[in-house]
Design an enzyme around this catalytic site. Structure first.
Site, PDB file in Angstrom:
ATOM      1  N   GLY A  47       0.787  -1.227   0.000  1.00 13.91           N
ATOM      2  CA  GLY A  47       0.000   0.000   0.000  1.00 13.91           C
ATOM      3  C   GLY A  47       0.816   1.272   0.000  1.00 13.91           C
ATOM      4  O   GLY A  47       0.263   2.367  -0.109  1.00 13.91           O
ATOM      5  N   ASP A  49       3.192   4.207  -1.374  1.00 12.01           N
ATOM      6  CA  ASP A  49       3.371   4.815  -2.693  1.00 12.01           C
ATOM      7  C   ASP A  49       4.840   5.043  -3.023  1.00 12.01           C
ATOM      8  O   ASP A  49       5.320   4.616  -4.061  1.00 12.01           O
ATOM      9  CB  ASP A  49       2.605   6.142  -2.767  1.00 12.01           C
ATOM     10  CG  ASP A  49       1.104   5.948  -2.610  1.00 12.01           C
ATOM     11  OD1 ASP A  49       0.596   4.923  -3.110  1.00 12.01           O
ATOM     12  OD2 ASP A  49       0.449   6.784  -1.981  1.00 12.01           O
ATOM     13  N   HIS A  74      16.399  13.465 -12.064  1.00 13.67           N
ATOM     14  CA  HIS A  74      15.694  12.198 -11.913  1.00 13.67           C
ATOM     15  C   HIS A  74      15.058  12.070 -10.535  1.00 13.67           C
ATOM     16  O   HIS A  74      15.560  12.622  -9.558  1.00 13.67           O
ATOM     17  CB  HIS A  74      16.648  11.028 -12.160  1.00 13.67           C
ATOM     18  CG  HIS A  74      16.876  10.734 -13.611  1.00 13.67           C
ATOM     19  ND1 HIS A  74      17.995  10.094 -14.082  1.00 13.67           N
ATOM     20  CD2 HIS A  74      16.123  11.010 -14.705  1.00 13.67           C
ATOM     21  CE1 HIS A  74      17.918   9.980 -15.400  1.00 13.67           C
ATOM     22  NE2 HIS A  74      16.795  10.532 -15.795  1.00 13.67           N
ATOM     23  N   ASP A 161      24.940  10.642 -11.052  1.00 12.72           N
ATOM     24  CA  ASP A 161      24.828   9.616 -12.089  1.00 12.72           C
ATOM     25  C   ASP A 161      25.528  10.125 -13.347  1.00 12.72           C
ATOM     26  O   ASP A 161      25.268  11.250 -13.785  1.00 12.72           O
ATOM     27  CB  ASP A 161      23.355   9.334 -12.403  1.00 12.72           C
ATOM     28  CG  ASP A 161      22.638   8.659 -11.243  1.00 12.72           C
ATOM     29  OD1 ASP A 161      23.323   8.258 -10.281  1.00 12.72           O
ATOM     30  OD2 ASP A 161      21.406   8.539 -11.296  1.00 12.72           O
ATOM     31  N   ASP A 193      29.286   7.029  -8.666  1.00 11.07           N
ATOM     32  CA  ASP A 193      28.146   6.206  -9.074  1.00 11.07           C
ATOM     33  C   ASP A 193      28.579   4.751  -9.297  1.00 11.07           C
ATOM     34  O   ASP A 193      29.525   4.487 -10.033  1.00 11.07           O
ATOM     35  CB  ASP A 193      27.586   6.816 -10.369  1.00 11.07           C
ATOM     36  CG  ASP A 193      26.422   6.045 -10.952  1.00 11.07           C
ATOM     37  OD1 ASP A 193      25.812   5.234 -10.227  1.00 11.07           O
ATOM     38  OD2 ASP A 193      26.117   6.268 -12.149  1.00 11.07           O
ATOM     39  N   HIS A 362      17.658   0.474 -26.134  1.00 13.06           N
ATOM     40  CA  HIS A 362      17.935   1.124 -24.859  1.00 13.06           C
ATOM     41  C   HIS A 362      19.422   1.050 -24.558  1.00 13.06           C
ATOM     42  O   HIS A 362      20.056   0.033 -24.808  1.00 13.06           O
ATOM     43  CB  HIS A 362      17.168   0.452 -23.716  1.00 13.06           C
ATOM     44  CG  HIS A 362      17.487   1.029 -22.369  1.00 13.06           C
ATOM     45  ND1 HIS A 362      17.100   2.309 -22.012  1.00 13.06           N
ATOM     46  CD2 HIS A 362      18.190   0.540 -21.309  1.00 13.06           C
ATOM     47  CE1 HIS A 362      17.540   2.560 -20.785  1.00 13.06           C
ATOM     48  NE2 HIS A 362      18.201   1.517 -20.337  1.00 13.06           N
ATOM     49  N   GLY A 365      22.278   4.976 -18.835  1.00 10.59           N
ATOM     50  CA  GLY A 365      22.834   6.300 -18.569  1.00 10.59           C
ATOM     51  C   GLY A 365      23.932   6.266 -17.525  1.00 10.59           C
ATOM     52  O   GLY A 365      24.399   7.319 -17.082  1.00 10.59           O
ATOM     53  N   HIS A 366      24.338   5.040 -17.127  1.00  8.24           N
ATOM     54  CA  HIS A 366      25.331   4.904 -16.070  1.00  8.24           C
ATOM     55  C   HIS A 366      26.627   4.315 -16.606  1.00  8.24           C
ATOM     56  O   HIS A 366      26.623   3.473 -17.502  1.00  8.24           O
ATOM     57  CB  HIS A 366      24.785   4.010 -14.947  1.00  8.24           C
ATOM     58  CG  HIS A 366      23.564   4.545 -14.284  1.00  8.24           C
ATOM     59  ND1 HIS A 366      23.618   5.392 -13.201  1.00  8.24           N
ATOM     60  CD2 HIS A 366      22.247   4.380 -14.566  1.00  8.24           C
ATOM     61  CE1 HIS A 366      22.388   5.710 -12.827  1.00  8.24           C
ATOM     62  NE2 HIS A 366      21.533   5.104 -13.640  1.00  8.24           N
ATOM     63  N   HIS A 388      25.557   4.999  -4.583  1.00  5.00           N
ATOM     64  CA  HIS A 388      24.521   4.683  -5.566  1.00  5.00           C
ATOM     65  C   HIS A 388      24.562   3.206  -5.968  1.00  5.00           C
ATOM     66  O   HIS A 388      24.888   2.862  -7.101  1.00  5.00           O
ATOM     67  CB  HIS A 388      24.649   5.543  -6.847  1.00  5.00           C
ATOM     68  CG  HIS A 388      24.611   6.996  -6.616  1.00  5.00           C
ATOM     69  ND1 HIS A 388      24.791   7.904  -7.629  1.00  5.00           N
ATOM     70  CD2 HIS A 388      24.431   7.721  -5.500  1.00  5.00           C
ATOM     71  CE1 HIS A 388      24.735   9.126  -7.142  1.00  5.00           C
ATOM     72  NE2 HIS A 388      24.506   9.030  -5.841  1.00  5.00           N
TER      73      HIS A 388
END
Length: 553
Positions: A47, A49, A74, A161, A193, A362, A365-366, A388
């Site tokens: 439940g 979020d 982000h 990142d 990162d 795809h 981005g890392h 990270h």
């Protein structure tokens, strides 16, 4: 005195986990915070979020806070800010797109008066005892930056990142020269990162995806539906470019997709011809081979546009057999099942689905291993702190740093809340500060804790039995009942014998209480709970939540 003059680095999130990134840098009476992100709930957080970091340490030391600086826009780096600003009134610094996206979020939370300060790449700002510099990096969103914080103790670089992309979608290449300059002057510590540290080699350029889009769009005969991260503005730009090359109109679907692309276009980070972007209401005015839909849902999110399309629940989009659906993202760890379910739903409707396993649609981005090694080699830090990532990422990144020559005793794998204290010549662990998860459920922030989650888990696994009894409090006798109500435990119509026996057990418990002259209602409830639990577990090996309710006659 020496202890007071040490630089403290305190991660409050982002270590041992993906997301929820926030790091505190403290020197004397100055605190600078780098990023303040959220993460999505784990499976057992029923439940919930979103999850945001515990900032009780910052609230306790709010008079020291000089500012919050942001690496990029982000959600895992800015998503918790609206909740934090309700507790702390602090200035925020970031690049133009980052603050544009944040401002959009703040308006949704009715926080229009936040202190937002736009900073350009290469610019330096003074925040208390810190000089803060924004260094250009490349990532899957424009305007990303690494942060260099210089204090009297030395310079600390936090990469945010990043990846090393020499052919990005814009002309803004990562400023490797500046990292090298700082490295030559001497860098005290590097926080880097670790997200892609398990991948060898180099990450592919974002332009690779553009070539794939052009080829797929050229061959497509019907509508094209592309699902990607709303914040991946570079990806959205390449989809628009491929659409324009094939004389197609573009429709944005999904609230976050519309919000992000609107802000990016207003600030000049998305470019397209007049008339390319059309409203979804006008979709039927064009042929199928003239339409491209860009939507959210690349992670199988339950309420996202693609998930609703796949389950025939979207109000304006019905799938057609000649549709081409492209999922331009890799599932975040933990989302594999939900993404697979969406793909299967789409395939059952006989539409063509393209995802990463089949095409280069795809790129991450890392930074991969060789890019991380390049960053280490340029910066040449005295101390290294991997950030990270989960524990496996942090440990592997530590191994890479050691292989590049960093002494093992100068590498610190921290946990959230641990303090690393640095002077010019030494480093060591300090005290641990409060950290952890604050759960957001609807409008409630922090009111769902471990006990509530335990109850939700119990209810979801074993169900609930409510026992209702009416009693005369003065005489201590039963006036009516007991009545039993089952929810999520058994289907009463098919388990009548069990429910009759359960009622008999409760009735006997009440008679025993009456015989012992027990009039305290809490004691009666406890006896009902214990006796009924024992009976149910002995009979059918189940342990539902039992909720006795006693009403006064």
């Amino acid at each position: 005195m020496a202890k007071q003059n040490k630089l403290k680095i305190i991660p409050l999130g982002g270590l041992g986990e993906i997301g929820k990134n926030i790091t505190v840098h403290e020197y004397k009476d100055s605190i600078v915070i780098v990023d303040c992100g959220m993460t999505f709930p784990e499976d057992e957080m029923l439940g919930v979020d979103i999850v945001i970091p515990d900032i009780s340490y910052l609230i306790k030391n709010k008079e020291k806070i000089k500012g919050l600086v942001l690496t990029h826009g982000h959600e895992d780096h800015i998503g918790a800010i609206p909740y934090v600003l309700k507790k702390l009134d602090i200035p925020i610094y970031g690049t133009k797109l980052t603050l544009g996206l944040l401002n959009n979020k703040l308006k949704e939370h009715n926080l229009p008066n936040a202190q937002l300060n736009v900073v350009a790449h290469g610019e330096k700002i003074k925040l208390g005892h810190f000089e803060v510099e924004f260094i250009r990096t490349t990532h899957s969103i424009p305007d990303s930056a690494a942060i260099a914080l210089t204090s009297p103790v030395g310079t600390v670089i936090q990469t945010g990142d990043f990846k090393v992309d020499f052919t990005p979608i814009t002309s803004d290449v990562i400023d490797l020269n500046r990292f090298a300059e700082l490295g030559n002057k001497g860098v005290l510590a590097l926080l880097s990162d670790s997200t892609n540290v398990t991948r060898p080699g180099y990450s592919m350029s974002e332009r690779t995806v553009g070539e794939t889009f052009r080829n797929l769009f050229y061959k497509a005969k019907g509508r094209i539906i592309v699902a990607t991260f709303a914040s991946n503005v570079h990806r959205v730009q390449q989809i628009i470019d491929a659409a324009e090359l094939n004389d197609r109109k573009v429709i944005m679907s999904g609230r976050s997709m519309v919000n992000v692309t609107t802000v990016a276009a207003e600030l000049g980070y998305l470019r397209f011809n007049e008339g390319t972007i059309i409203d979804i209401k006008d979709m039927n005015k064009y042929r199928k081979d003239e339409i491209v839909l860009i939507m959210t849902g690349s992670q199988g999110e339950p309420m996202s546009a693609l998930t609703r399309v796949a389950s025939n629940e979207h109000r304006q989009i019905d799938l057609m057999s000649d549709d081409l659906v492209i999922i331009s993202a890799t599932p975040i760890p933990g989302n594999e099942k939900t993404v697979s379910k969406v793909i299967n739903n789409l395939l059952e409707k006989d539409v063509e689905v393209v995802f990463e396993a089949y095409e280069d649609i795809h790129v991450s981005g890392h930074a991969c291993q060789e890019e991380l090694k390049l960053m280490h080699s340029l910066v040449k830090p005295k101390y290294f702190i991997p950030v990270h990532g989960e524990t496996k990422h942090l440990k592997m990144h530590a191994d890479i740093s050691e292989a590049l020559g960093t002494p093992r005793e100068n590498i610190f794998i921290l946990e959230n809340g641990q303090t690393l204290e640095l002077s010019k010549n030494e480093a060591g662990l300090g005290q641990t500060v409060p950290s952890g998860h604050i759960l957001v459920d609807g409008l409630g922030v922090g009111d769902v804790g471990n006990i509530v989650l335990r109850d939700r888990k119990h209810l979801s696994e074993d169900g609930l039995i409510v026992v209702v009894v009416t009693m005369d409090k003065e005489k201590g006798i039963v006036a009516a009942g007991p009545d039993l109500v089952s929810r999520g435990f058994v289907y009463v119509r098919e388990s009548e014998d069990l429910m009759v026996e359960a009622r008999r057990v409760v009735k006997e418990t009440l008679e025993a209480c009456e015989a012992k002259k027990i009039k305290d209602w809490s004691a009666i409830k406890s006896n009902i709970r214990d006796d009924l639990r024992t009976f149910l577990y002995t009979t059918i090996k189940r342990n539902p939540m039992i909720l006795p309710i006693i009403m006064e006659v």
